[in-house]
Write a protein that holds these residues in place. Sequence first.
Motif, PDB file in Angstrom:
ATOM      1  N   ASP A 147      -4.533 -83.609 -16.066  1.00  0.00           N
ATOM      2  CA  ASP A 147      -4.636 -84.826 -15.875  1.00  0.00           C
ATOM      3  C   ASP A 147      -3.479 -85.413 -15.055  1.00  0.00           C
ATOM      4  OD1 ASP A 147      -7.056 -85.011 -17.280  1.00  0.00           O
ATOM      5  OD2 ASP A 147      -6.037 -85.411 -19.173  1.00  0.00           O
ATOM      6  N   LEU A 148      -3.468 -86.589 -14.312  1.00  0.00           N
ATOM      7  CA  LEU A 148      -2.331 -86.949 -13.390  1.00  0.00           C
ATOM      8  C   LEU A 148      -2.181 -88.409 -13.991  1.00  0.00           C
ATOM      9  CD1 LEU A 148      -3.121 -85.238 -10.361  1.00  0.00           C
ATOM     10  CD2 LEU A 148      -1.589 -84.236 -11.853  1.00  0.00           C
ATOM     11  N   LEU A 149      -0.783 -88.776 -13.502  1.00  0.00           N
ATOM     12  CA  LEU A 149      -0.325 -90.139 -13.816  1.00  0.00           C
ATOM     13  C   LEU A 149       0.102 -90.627 -12.382  1.00  0.00           C
ATOM     14  CD1 LEU A 149       0.461 -92.725 -15.461  1.00  0.00           C
ATOM     15  CD2 LEU A 149       2.443 -91.550 -16.006  1.00  0.00           C
ATOM     16  N   PHE A 150      -0.335 -91.742 -12.087  1.00  0.00           N
ATOM     17  CA  PHE A 150       0.167 -92.319 -10.801  1.00  0.00           C
ATOM     18  C   PHE A 150       0.909 -93.761 -11.109  1.00  0.00           C
ATOM     19  CE2 PHE A 150      -3.162 -89.678  -9.622  1.00  0.00           C
ATOM     20  CZ  PHE A 150      -3.261 -88.904  -8.410  1.00  0.00           C
ATOM     21  N   VAL A 182     -19.109 -88.850 -12.045  1.00  0.00           N
ATOM     22  CA  VAL A 182     -18.591 -89.273 -10.617  1.00  0.00           C
ATOM     23  C   VAL A 182     -16.970 -89.022 -10.907  1.00  0.00           C
ATOM     24  CG1 VAL A 182     -18.455 -91.026  -8.887  1.00  0.00           C
ATOM     25  CG2 VAL A 182     -20.441 -90.478 -10.077  1.00  0.00           C
ATOM     26  N   LEU A 183     -16.293 -88.561 -10.072  1.00  0.00           N
ATOM     27  CA  LEU A 183     -14.899 -88.396 -10.234  1.00  0.00           C
ATOM     28  C   LEU A 183     -14.159 -89.794 -10.294  1.00  0.00           C
ATOM     29  CD1 LEU A 183     -13.933 -85.262  -7.962  1.00  0.00           C
ATOM     30  CD2 LEU A 183     -14.239 -85.508 -10.479  1.00  0.00           C
ATOM     31  N   THR A 184     -14.743 -90.794  -9.562  1.00  0.00           N
ATOM     32  CA  THR A 184     -14.073 -91.995  -9.598  1.00  0.00           C
ATOM     33  C   THR A 184     -14.095 -92.742 -10.777  1.00  0.00           C
ATOM     34  OG1 THR A 184     -15.985 -92.885  -8.853  1.00  0.00           O
ATOM     35  CG2 THR A 184     -14.345 -92.304  -7.223  1.00  0.00           C
ATOM     36  N   ASP A 185     -15.048 -92.098 -11.949  1.00  0.00           N
ATOM     37  CA  ASP A 185     -15.242 -92.624 -13.073  1.00  0.00           C
ATOM     38  C   ASP A 185     -14.071 -92.037 -14.125  1.00  0.00           C
ATOM     39  OD1 ASP A 185     -17.486 -93.795 -12.557  1.00  0.00           O
ATOM     40  OD2 ASP A 185     -18.873 -92.384 -13.376  1.00  0.00           O
ATOM     41  N   SER A 186     -13.193 -91.028 -13.553  1.00  0.00           N
ATOM     42  CA  SER A 186     -12.304 -90.507 -14.372  1.00  0.00           C
ATOM     43  C   SER A 186     -10.856 -91.209 -14.006  1.00  0.00           C
ATOM     44  CB  SER A 186     -11.944 -88.960 -13.941  1.00  0.00           C
ATOM     45  OG  SER A 186     -13.031 -88.227 -14.286  1.00  0.00           O
ATOM     46  N   TYR A 222      -8.111 -88.726 -15.306  1.00  0.00           N
ATOM     47  CA  TYR A 222      -8.525 -87.910 -16.234  1.00  0.00           C
ATOM     48  C   TYR A 222      -9.148 -86.619 -15.373  1.00  0.00           C
ATOM     49  CZ  TYR A 222      -6.876 -91.170 -19.429  1.00  0.00           C
ATOM     50  OH  TYR A 222      -5.962 -92.042 -20.044  1.00  0.00           O
ATOM     51  N   ALA A 223      -8.441 -85.651 -14.738  1.00  0.00           N
ATOM     52  CA  ALA A 223      -9.197 -84.803 -13.769  1.00  0.00           C
ATOM     53  C   ALA A 223      -9.858 -83.561 -14.835  1.00  0.00           C
ATOM     54  CB  ALA A 223      -7.939 -83.921 -13.010  1.00  0.00           C
ATOM     55  N   GLN A 224      -9.642 -83.534 -16.123  1.00  0.00           N
ATOM     56  CA  GLN A 224     -10.158 -82.551 -16.989  1.00  0.00           C
ATOM     57  C   GLN A 224     -11.847 -82.754 -17.002  1.00  0.00           C
ATOM     58  OE1 GLN A 224      -7.840 -83.204 -20.407  1.00  0.00           O
ATOM     59  NE2 GLN A 224      -9.490 -84.585 -21.309  1.00  0.00           N
ATOM     60  N   GLU A 225     -12.029 -84.143 -16.705  1.00  0.00           N
ATOM     61  CA  GLU A 225     -13.417 -84.348 -16.695  1.00  0.00           C
ATOM     62  C   GLU A 225     -14.402 -83.951 -15.812  1.00  0.00           C
ATOM     63  OE1 GLU A 225     -13.676 -88.596 -17.104  1.00  0.00           O
ATOM     64  OE2 GLU A 225     -12.517 -88.512 -19.288  1.00  0.00           O
ATOM     65  N   GLY A 226     -13.711 -83.195 -14.624  1.00  0.00           N
ATOM     66  CA  GLY A 226     -14.345 -82.854 -13.524  1.00  0.00           C
ATOM     67  C   GLY A 226     -14.722 -81.236 -13.698  1.00  0.00           C
ATOM     68  N   ASP A 227     -15.047 -80.750 -12.632  1.00  0.00           N
ATOM     69  CA  ASP A 227     -15.593 -79.107 -12.692  1.00  0.00           C
ATOM     70  C   ASP A 227     -14.632 -78.367 -11.719  1.00  0.00           C
ATOM     71  OD1 ASP A 227     -16.962 -76.917 -13.458  1.00  0.00           O
ATOM     72  OD2 ASP A 227     -18.397 -77.131 -11.761  1.00  0.00           O
ATOM     73  N   THR A 228     -13.915 -77.413 -12.055  1.00  0.00           N
ATOM     74  CA  THR A 228     -13.150 -76.896 -11.479  1.00  0.00           C
ATOM     75  C   THR A 228     -13.711 -75.612 -10.776  1.00  0.00           C
ATOM     76  OG1 THR A 228     -12.012 -75.754 -13.084  1.00  0.00           O
ATOM     77  CG2 THR A 228     -10.691 -77.782 -12.179  1.00  0.00           C
ATOM     78  N   GLN A 229     -13.302 -74.959  -9.505  1.00  0.00           N
ATOM     79  CA  GLN A 229     -13.841 -73.816  -9.035  1.00  0.00           C
ATOM     80  C   GLN A 229     -12.707 -73.264  -8.240  1.00  0.00           C
ATOM     81  OE1 GLN A 229     -16.712 -75.385  -6.144  1.00  0.00           O
ATOM     82  NE2 GLN A 229     -18.266 -75.408  -7.805  1.00  0.00           N
ATOM     83  N   ASP A 230     -12.670 -71.749  -8.765  1.00  0.00           N
ATOM     84  CA  ASP A 230     -11.552 -71.280  -8.082  1.00  0.00           C
ATOM     85  C   ASP A 230     -11.512 -70.894  -6.625  1.00  0.00           C
ATOM     86  OD1 ASP A 230      -9.332 -69.275  -7.833  1.00  0.00           O
ATOM     87  OD2 ASP A 230     -10.427 -67.606  -8.838  1.00  0.00           O
TER      88      ASP A 230
END
Length: 297
Positions: A147-150, A182-186, A222-230
């Motif tokens: 997760d990131l804080l701006f 949707v990533l913007t929902d995070s 809250y980027a952890q709610e997304g799906d990561t791909q190597d």
Amino acid sequence: MPISPPVPERAQQLLAQLERFGSREHGQLAIGRRLLREHPDLPLTGFAIAGSFCPEPGRPLHSLILHVGEHDTDGITAWARALGTEPVIDGARYRLDTALDGIGIWASATIPETDYDLDQAVFVPTADDVSFTLRGLLVTELGEDGDLLFIGHPPAREVLAVTSAYYRHICGQRLRAYGDHVLTDSITRGWARFVAYPTREDWRIRSASQDTPGALPVTWMYAQEGDTQDIGNPVHCPACGRHSRGLDYDHESGQRVHLCPLPDCRHQWPVDDSLEPSPTPEAIEHHQDQRTAVATR
């Protein structure tokens, strides 16, 4: 309140503890015995040892850590003065940092948050206080989940661009939406105060209303709610031949699996090189035909 000094029986237990550390050969045991003998009235609840392979110039190679209590700043001050120095005070943290016969002596304690003037510790972060600066934005990593804080309320497209760059260049991953998400929902916006507690280096953030003195606009991703791909080690889907870096979990076994990103395929196979078959010529040809079809649309 300072912790009571150890009784004689406790002092012997502390020395026995040091002996179990195997510190006799480096001198910590002798220093521990000397401290207990010369300063029996000072607070002490335990010892620990530390060493450095590459100490800074002028710093001891081996150290003895004194445990005087998490919040016993008076105890830190007493030990420092007994050893001919003063405590190093950084915000709410008091540190003992000295040496005796070539052995470093170290201890720390922190003023409880309830007893510290947090209003006076509020500050405006700069680039030196955050994890990194990208696209003109001050960004800090939160926890271990990505997760990131701006600092500020930048447009969503800027938040997503910085997040994508962070995952690509720092994590070696591609971040995508997960399922119907949707990533913007995070993205969550709010207001908070940055508090230099216990120190400016180890600051904390406290949610606040917009009209709170010292409050700043902040944005959480809250980027952890997304799906990561190597993106480091692409493989081929054994079903269609497409390059795939997607990863997922098998819903039945719970095991990590590769996931083909092609919507018409979505094949899954184990994340184990010994189990991954090479794509067949037919699969590769099928994949090339699909790419040609997409390009001519």
